[in-house]
Design a protein around this motif. Sequence first.
Motif, mmCIF file in Angstrom:
data_model
loop_
_atom_site.group_PDB
_atom_site.id
_atom_site.type_symbol
_atom_site.label_atom_id
_atom_site.label_comp_id
_atom_site.label_asym_id
_atom_site.label_seq_id
_atom_site.Cartn_x
_atom_site.Cartn_y
_atom_site.Cartn_z
ATOM 1 N N SER A 39 0.836 -1.202 0.000
ATOM 2 C CA SER A 39 0.000 0.000 0.000
ATOM 3 C C SER A 39 0.873 1.256 0.000
ATOM 4 C CB SER A 39 -0.915 0.020 1.229
ATOM 5 O OG SER A 39 -1.872 -1.008 1.159
ATOM 6 N N GLN A 40 1.901 1.229 0.821
ATOM 7 C CA GLN A 40 2.805 2.385 0.876
ATOM 8 C C GLN A 40 3.535 2.563 -0.447
ATOM 9 O OE1 GLN A 40 5.730 2.158 4.011
ATOM 10 N NE2 GLN A 40 6.205 4.333 3.894
ATOM 11 N N LEU A 41 3.990 1.472 -1.023
ATOM 12 C CA LEU A 41 4.714 1.526 -2.297
ATOM 13 C C LEU A 41 3.839 2.065 -3.425
ATOM 14 C CD1 LEU A 41 7.308 0.560 -3.946
ATOM 15 C CD2 LEU A 41 5.967 -1.491 -4.425
ATOM 16 N N THR A 42 2.556 1.722 -3.393
ATOM 17 C CA THR A 42 1.648 2.082 -4.490
ATOM 18 C C THR A 42 0.756 3.279 -4.146
ATOM 19 O OG1 THR A 42 -0.048 0.530 -3.713
ATOM 20 C CG2 THR A 42 1.587 -0.304 -5.287
ATOM 21 N N ALA A 43 1.094 3.992 -3.072
ATOM 22 C CA ALA A 43 0.329 5.171 -2.653
ATOM 23 C C ALA A 43 -1.154 4.851 -2.452
ATOM 24 C CB ALA A 43 0.505 6.307 -3.661
ATOM 25 N N GLY A 44 -1.419 3.654 -1.919
ATOM 26 C CA GLY A 44 -2.784 3.279 -1.608
ATOM 27 C C GLY A 44 -3.569 2.684 -2.754
ATOM 28 N N ALA A 45 -2.961 2.471 -3.909
ATOM 29 C CA ALA A 45 -3.673 1.830 -5.018
ATOM 30 C C ALA A 45 -4.036 0.395 -4.648
ATOM 31 C CB ALA A 45 -2.824 1.851 -6.288
ATOM 32 N N PHE A 46 -3.204 -0.216 -3.828
ATOM 33 C CA PHE A 46 -3.535 -1.512 -3.234
ATOM 34 C C PHE A 46 -3.864 -1.246 -1.775
ATOM 35 C CE2 PHE A 46 -2.489 -5.336 -0.835
ATOM 36 C CZ PHE A 46 -3.213 -6.287 -1.535
ATOM 37 N N ASP A 66 0.712 -11.077 -7.017
ATOM 38 C CA ASP A 66 -0.744 -10.993 -6.881
ATOM 39 C C ASP A 66 -1.167 -9.564 -6.531
ATOM 40 O OD1 ASP A 66 -3.425 -11.538 -6.554
ATOM 41 O OD2 ASP A 66 -3.192 -12.749 -4.746
ATOM 42 N N ALA A 67 -0.582 -9.015 -5.486
ATOM 43 C CA ALA A 67 -0.954 -7.662 -5.046
ATOM 44 C C ALA A 67 -0.581 -6.610 -6.076
ATOM 45 C CB ALA A 67 -0.283 -7.357 -3.709
ATOM 46 N N MET A 68 0.587 -6.751 -6.680
ATOM 47 C CA MET A 68 1.042 -5.736 -7.625
ATOM 48 C C MET A 68 0.234 -5.757 -8.914
ATOM 49 S SD MET A 68 3.322 -3.807 -6.290
ATOM 50 C CE MET A 68 4.109 -3.017 -7.702
ATOM 51 N N ALA A 69 -0.253 -6.927 -9.333
ATOM 52 C CA ALA A 69 -1.069 -6.983 -10.551
ATOM 53 C C ALA A 69 -2.343 -6.165 -10.378
ATOM 54 C CB ALA A 69 -1.403 -8.427 -10.893
ATOM 55 N N THR A 70 -2.957 -6.260 -9.201
ATOM 56 C CA THR A 70 -4.144 -5.455 -8.918
ATOM 57 C C THR A 70 -3.792 -3.983 -8.871
ATOM 58 O OG1 THR A 70 -5.108 -7.256 -7.629
ATOM 59 C CG2 THR A 70 -6.004 -5.064 -7.258
ATOM 60 N N ALA A 71 -2.717 -3.656 -8.171
ATOM 61 C CA ALA A 71 -2.306 -2.257 -8.036
ATOM 62 C C ALA A 71 -1.971 -1.633 -9.383
ATOM 63 C CB ALA A 71 -1.102 -2.159 -7.106
ATOM 64 N N MET A 72 -1.356 -2.407 -10.275
ATOM 65 C CA MET A 72 -0.989 -1.868 -11.588
ATOM 66 C C MET A 72 -2.228 -1.408 -12.358
ATOM 67 S SD MET A 72 2.322 -1.966 -11.797
ATOM 68 C CE MET A 72 2.164 -1.511 -10.068
ATOM 69 N N CYS A 73 -3.301 -2.184 -12.260
ATOM 70 C CA CYS A 73 -4.528 -1.817 -12.971
ATOM 71 C C CYS A 73 -5.109 -0.521 -12.418
ATOM 72 C CB CYS A 73 -5.550 -2.943 -12.867
ATOM 73 S SG CYS A 73 -5.077 -4.449 -13.764
ATOM 74 N N VAL A 74 -5.029 -0.338 -11.103
ATOM 75 C CA VAL A 74 -5.551 0.886 -10.490
ATOM 76 C C VAL A 74 -4.671 2.082 -10.843
ATOM 77 C CG1 VAL A 74 -6.058 2.039 -8.293
ATOM 78 C CG2 VAL A 74 -6.629 -0.380 -8.594
ATOM 79 N N LEU A 75 -3.361 1.888 -10.823
ATOM 80 C CA LEU A 75 -2.434 2.993 -11.084
ATOM 81 C C LEU A 75 -2.375 3.386 -12.555
ATOM 82 C CD1 LEU A 75 0.571 1.965 -8.800
ATOM 83 C CD2 LEU A 75 -0.882 3.979 -8.513
ATOM 84 N N GLY A 76 -2.533 2.410 -13.449
ATOM 85 C CA GLY A 76 -2.339 2.688 -14.866
ATOM 86 C C GLY A 76 -0.885 2.516 -15.250
ATOM 87 N N ARG A 77 -0.619 2.566 -16.549
ATOM 88 C CA ARG A 77 0.711 2.231 -17.065
ATOM 89 C C ARG A 77 1.824 3.101 -16.486
ATOM 90 N NH1 ARG A 77 2.337 -0.503 -21.704
ATOM 91 N NH2 ARG A 77 0.173 -0.582 -22.398
ATOM 92 N N GLU A 78 1.698 4.430 -16.581
ATOM 93 C CA GLU A 78 2.806 5.309 -16.204
ATOM 94 C C GLU A 78 3.135 5.210 -14.713
ATOM 95 O OE1 GLU A 78 4.023 10.073 -16.348
ATOM 96 O OE2 GLU A 78 2.314 9.333 -17.515
ATOM 97 N N GLY A 131 2.076 2.947 -12.638
ATOM 98 C CA GLY A 131 2.321 1.564 -12.293
ATOM 99 C C GLY A 131 3.754 1.143 -12.565
ATOM 100 N N MET A 132 4.274 1.507 -13.718
ATOM 101 C CA MET A 132 5.645 1.162 -14.064
ATOM 102 C C MET A 132 6.624 1.813 -13.088
ATOM 103 S SD MET A 132 5.480 -0.888 -16.700
ATOM 104 C CE MET A 132 7.029 -0.855 -17.584
ATOM 105 N N ALA A 133 6.326 3.038 -12.679
ATOM 106 C CA ALA A 133 7.198 3.740 -11.732
ATOM 107 C C ALA A 133 7.204 3.049 -10.379
ATOM 108 C CB ALA A 133 6.740 5.188 -11.578
ATOM 109 N N ALA A 134 6.039 2.579 -9.934
ATOM 110 C CA ALA A 134 5.963 1.879 -8.651
ATOM 111 C C ALA A 134 6.661 0.528 -8.719
ATOM 112 C CB ALA A 134 4.502 1.692 -8.241
ATOM 113 N N ALA A 135 6.456 -0.212 -9.809
ATOM 114 C CA ALA A 135 7.062 -1.533 -9.956
ATOM 115 C C ALA A 135 8.579 -1.453 -10.012
ATOM 116 C CB ALA A 135 6.521 -2.213 -11.205
ATOM 117 N N ALA A 136 9.102 -0.348 -10.543
ATOM 118 C CA ALA A 136 10.548 -0.185 -10.667
ATOM 119 C C ALA A 136 11.232 -0.118 -9.304
ATOM 120 C CB ALA A 136 10.860 1.077 -11.468
ATOM 121 N N LYS A 137 10.477 0.137 -8.256
ATOM 122 C CA LYS A 137 11.046 0.222 -6.914
ATOM 123 C C LYS A 137 11.246 -1.144 -6.283
ATOM 124 C CE LYS A 137 8.668 4.643 -6.113
ATOM 125 N NZ LYS A 137 7.638 5.335 -5.296
ATOM 126 N N LEU A 138 10.686 -2.189 -6.899
ATOM 127 C CA LEU A 138 10.802 -3.534 -6.352
ATOM 128 C C LEU A 138 11.799 -4.358 -7.171
ATOM 129 C CD1 LEU A 138 7.060 -4.417 -5.618
ATOM 130 C CD2 LEU A 138 8.866 -4.014 -3.949
#
Length: 317
Positions: free
Chosen positions: A103-110, A286-298, A300-307
Amino acid sequence: MPRLVLEIFVWLVFAMGAHAQQRFDFSAPLMGTTFHISLHAESQGKAETAADAVFQRIAALNAIFSDYEPKSELMKLCNSAPGQPFKASTELFDLVSRSVEISQLTAGAFDITSGNLTKLWRRAKRLQKLPPADRLQQALAATDWQAVQLDAKAKTITLTKTGMLLDLGGIAKGYAADEGLRILREHHIARALVMAGGDIAIGNPPPGQDAWEIKLRTFTKPAPNAEEAMETVRLKNCAVSTSGDLYQFIEIDGLRYSHIISPQTGLGLTERVACSVIAPDCTTSDAMATAMCVLGREKGMAAAAKLPGVSVKFATP
């Protein structure tokens, strides 16, 4: 025995053992989906014993994580008094802790505290009608991942807001798939994968192979009425999850809504999007796939790059 002869003998024993393994497949309805296990073992008896242990473990996890079971540990937590520390099992504490991190990584998108929103949206889909505005605002007010306090030493979880309801549906199946793979390894079965709907935990590759061949949905069709095109990836010792609804949706008042809820609006997503996430473990994918859809491409990619070890594949119409 000369060293060279010994090395050849060891290699032959290893090769014969690897080829002696057979593939076995099992499935069982659990956690609102069907879990599939594919594994390679020396005998059917060993395979069946290991698979049974996996399914028993997943059933036990469901008794902890389910928001459909009124006596689950999760629901006991949700029914605890606001501000009252709840002594949690290791499994529940670990999963809620990981959820808060994402949640913290995705700014609450998850956000697992969106359980009230989930209940409202299930009802909205059933009635084909948007939730009443006042009830939606109440549910949004009770949704706040930052209102979850964790004490790692005491293994307690404290919900600080009144009426908070947790929903682990966006991460629990991935955690269960990881646990399934761990149980198989305890039974000395490493060449395996565990699939929970769109979530797959992947172990060592099959004998004689360098990876498992996994088909990912692309949500595209090369021609009208044709089967969906699939993308093939080769993976081992990692996980992959796919989330999104480019074909399955609900229309209310002429607007298309996905089953994936935005914690910001409390409603299903209105943009057509889907995403596959490859990660070191299935809890994360599992969690990040859901979060990516909420965040959108731009975003989402920025958040995923932190992991570390995470890659993302978006699919859009």
